[in-house]
Design an enzyme around this catalytic site. Sequence first.
Site, PDB file in Angstrom:
ATOM      1  N   GLN A  12       7.022 -10.533   0.271  1.00  0.00           N
ATOM      2  CA  GLN A  12       7.044 -11.520  -0.815  1.00  0.00           C
ATOM      3  C   GLN A  12       8.432 -11.239  -1.366  1.00  0.00           C
ATOM      4  O   GLN A  12       9.029 -12.287  -1.748  1.00  0.00           O
ATOM      5  CB  GLN A  12       5.842 -11.346  -2.149  1.00  0.00           C
ATOM      6  CG  GLN A  12       4.580 -11.429  -1.550  1.00  0.00           C
ATOM      7  CD  GLN A  12       4.132 -12.923  -1.600  1.00  0.00           C
ATOM      8  OE1 GLN A  12       4.868 -13.903  -2.367  1.00  0.00           O
ATOM      9  NE2 GLN A  12       3.265 -13.410  -0.746  1.00  0.00           N
ATOM     10  N   ARG A  21      15.516 -21.260  -1.891  1.00  0.00           N
ATOM     11  CA  ARG A  21      14.217 -21.405  -2.064  1.00  0.00           C
ATOM     12  C   ARG A  21      13.696 -21.376  -3.416  1.00  0.00           C
ATOM     13  O   ARG A  21      13.312 -22.212  -4.193  1.00  0.00           O
ATOM     14  CB  ARG A  21      13.460 -20.666  -1.099  1.00  0.00           C
ATOM     15  CG  ARG A  21      11.968 -20.485  -1.545  1.00  0.00           C
ATOM     16  CD  ARG A  21      11.144 -19.412  -0.813  1.00  0.00           C
ATOM     17  NE  ARG A  21       9.606 -19.369  -1.009  1.00  0.00           N
ATOM     18  CZ  ARG A  21       9.352 -18.640  -1.998  1.00  0.00           C
ATOM     19  NH1 ARG A  21      10.147 -17.921  -2.996  1.00  0.00           N
ATOM     20  NH2 ARG A  21       7.953 -18.506  -2.252  1.00  0.00           N
ATOM     21  N   GLY A  45      -1.897 -21.246  -3.157  1.00  0.00           N
ATOM     22  CA  GLY A  45      -1.131 -20.143  -2.272  1.00  0.00           C
ATOM     23  C   GLY A  45      -0.139 -19.330  -3.062  1.00  0.00           C
ATOM     24  O   GLY A  45       0.986 -19.471  -2.875  1.00  0.00           O
ATOM     25  N   GLU A  67      -4.817 -17.753  -4.882  1.00  0.00           N
ATOM     26  CA  GLU A  67      -4.357 -16.900  -3.830  1.00  0.00           C
ATOM     27  C   GLU A  67      -5.350 -15.906  -2.955  1.00  0.00           C
ATOM     28  O   GLU A  67      -6.279 -15.298  -3.543  1.00  0.00           O
ATOM     29  CB  GLU A  67      -3.238 -15.900  -4.185  1.00  0.00           C
ATOM     30  CG  GLU A  67      -2.573 -14.743  -3.480  1.00  0.00           C
ATOM     31  CD  GLU A  67      -2.364 -15.426  -2.169  1.00  0.00           C
ATOM     32  OE1 GLU A  67      -2.196 -15.070  -1.006  1.00  0.00           O
ATOM     33  OE2 GLU A  67      -1.334 -16.341  -2.376  1.00  0.00           O
ATOM     34  N   GLU A  97      -9.952 -24.067  -0.021  1.00  0.00           N
ATOM     35  CA  GLU A  97     -10.881 -24.578   0.592  1.00  0.00           C
ATOM     36  C   GLU A  97     -12.273 -24.271  -0.202  1.00  0.00           C
ATOM     37  O   GLU A  97     -13.398 -25.146   0.018  1.00  0.00           O
ATOM     38  CB  GLU A  97     -10.911 -24.343   1.913  1.00  0.00           C
ATOM     39  CG  GLU A  97     -10.009 -25.135   2.896  1.00  0.00           C
ATOM     40  CD  GLU A  97      -8.562 -23.890   2.898  1.00  0.00           C
ATOM     41  OE1 GLU A  97      -7.644 -24.040   3.565  1.00  0.00           O
ATOM     42  OE2 GLU A  97      -8.727 -22.918   2.274  1.00  0.00           O
ATOM     43  N   GLU A 111       4.187 -23.578  -2.102  1.00  0.00           N
ATOM     44  CA  GLU A 111       5.265 -23.352  -1.119  1.00  0.00           C
ATOM     45  C   GLU A 111       4.337 -23.389   0.107  1.00  0.00           C
ATOM     46  O   GLU A 111       4.192 -22.157   0.668  1.00  0.00           O
ATOM     47  CB  GLU A 111       6.063 -22.198  -1.586  1.00  0.00           C
ATOM     48  CG  GLU A 111       7.334 -22.214  -0.778  1.00  0.00           C
ATOM     49  CD  GLU A 111       7.374 -21.487   0.537  1.00  0.00           C
ATOM     50  OE1 GLU A 111       6.832 -21.962   1.170  1.00  0.00           O
ATOM     51  OE2 GLU A 111       7.976 -20.483   0.494  1.00  0.00           O
ATOM     52  N   GLU A 120       2.325 -22.314  10.269  1.00  0.00           N
ATOM     53  CA  GLU A 120       1.199 -21.444   9.473  1.00  0.00           C
ATOM     54  C   GLU A 120       0.239 -22.545   8.995  1.00  0.00           C
ATOM     55  O   GLU A 120      -0.815 -21.895   8.403  1.00  0.00           O
ATOM     56  CB  GLU A 120       2.005 -20.708   8.323  1.00  0.00           C
ATOM     57  CG  GLU A 120       2.944 -19.624   8.811  1.00  0.00           C
ATOM     58  CD  GLU A 120       3.691 -18.865   7.736  1.00  0.00           C
ATOM     59  OE1 GLU A 120       3.550 -19.501   6.571  1.00  0.00           O
ATOM     60  OE2 GLU A 120       4.420 -17.890   7.826  1.00  0.00           O
TER      61      GLU A 120
END
Length: 392
Positions: A12, A21, A45, A67, A97, A111, A120
């Site tokens: 992270q 970013r 996420g 998350e 999901e 992101e 990914e």
Amino acid sequence: MYFHYYGQLLHQQNMLQDYVRTGTYYAAVIENRADFFGRVVVDVGAGSGILSLFAAQAGAKHVYAVEASEMAEYARKLIAGNPALSQRITVVKGKVEEVQLPEKADILISEPMGTLLVNERMLESYVIARDRFLVPNGKMFPTVGRIHMAPFSDEYLFVEIANKALFWQQQNYYGVDLTALHGSAFQGYFSQPVVDAFDPRLLVAPSISHVIDFTKVKEEDLYEIDLPLRFIASVGTRVHGLACWFDVLFNGSTVQRWLTTAPGAPTTHWYQLRCVLSQPIYVMAGQEITGRLRMVAHDAQSYTLHLTLSAKMWGPGAEQGGVLQTSSCKLDLKEPYYRMSQPQAYALAQDQQPHQLIQTQDIPIQSQDLEDIELLAQPSPSSGAQLNTLNG
């Protein structure tokens, strides 16, 4: 393994310290306070929760930070350590999901980008979150992604990769002849996409682009992405493969802001990606280069890349449309070669003009509602890019 990786603070931190970013996300949110103020936000996420905190700073009514990894516990700590904002943020541990949220979102922030944009496979989760949680005509930050592609010439890189297999040319390695495996090793090294920052002067043709509109793309559209390639060589040289990078648009009501990973722009933790052919092709200035890049999703949360490049016949007596050379390779986006070297000062051929560096200023968008996706594929006036817009 995916959730374990992102559950560690050191990874992270690597992303947070990517100031291109993080700074672009911050600017995109704060400059578009009107899109966040008094609105319900879902952070897809959420990782450390930094984007949730940005949304709260912009005046969000409530933010749901979703998350799935163990990073959710760190996010709770970080958010609790900012009491002026924490009252309006709820961390929800679980996959987008599967989790249930008490209300719909006016805006999604995430992101979801990996190497080559799609690595990914988090874009699929972003799209699923859109379908599950976003109100009709709600906003998405980022809104649109573009994959840019151009052929390149880099003799240094080609030799570097080929030389890795020299180990297997030994005929007396502790009395053992290794040469039977040289061919396999050679192909194995060329099956790794190269991740590094390269000099944009290595590009031998203007780039083309593939656009993915996150507000409209379907999840199944991301399972296989098939991109036809067509370039006009601007210099006579050996083409060693295809260079790729991406950018994303935050289409805010107040400001449209791009986050780019282009060569020549400030380097991000994504760098750029190059697919290197084990058999280069030769081109002349003005010659047409055609081919295809097919990206097929696989179960390791990445893609298998199938690249073919061809150079058509050139000169007097060449058959109309005949192909002189074709070279193909198959690469695993999950297993890249992280070269990470900074761009070197390459000597240019006498007839080669340096491509103008790709600029990083914001690209104005005329269409607020993104109805005309072709508008989004127009480069900045200074980029000189030739775009081939394909629907996501």
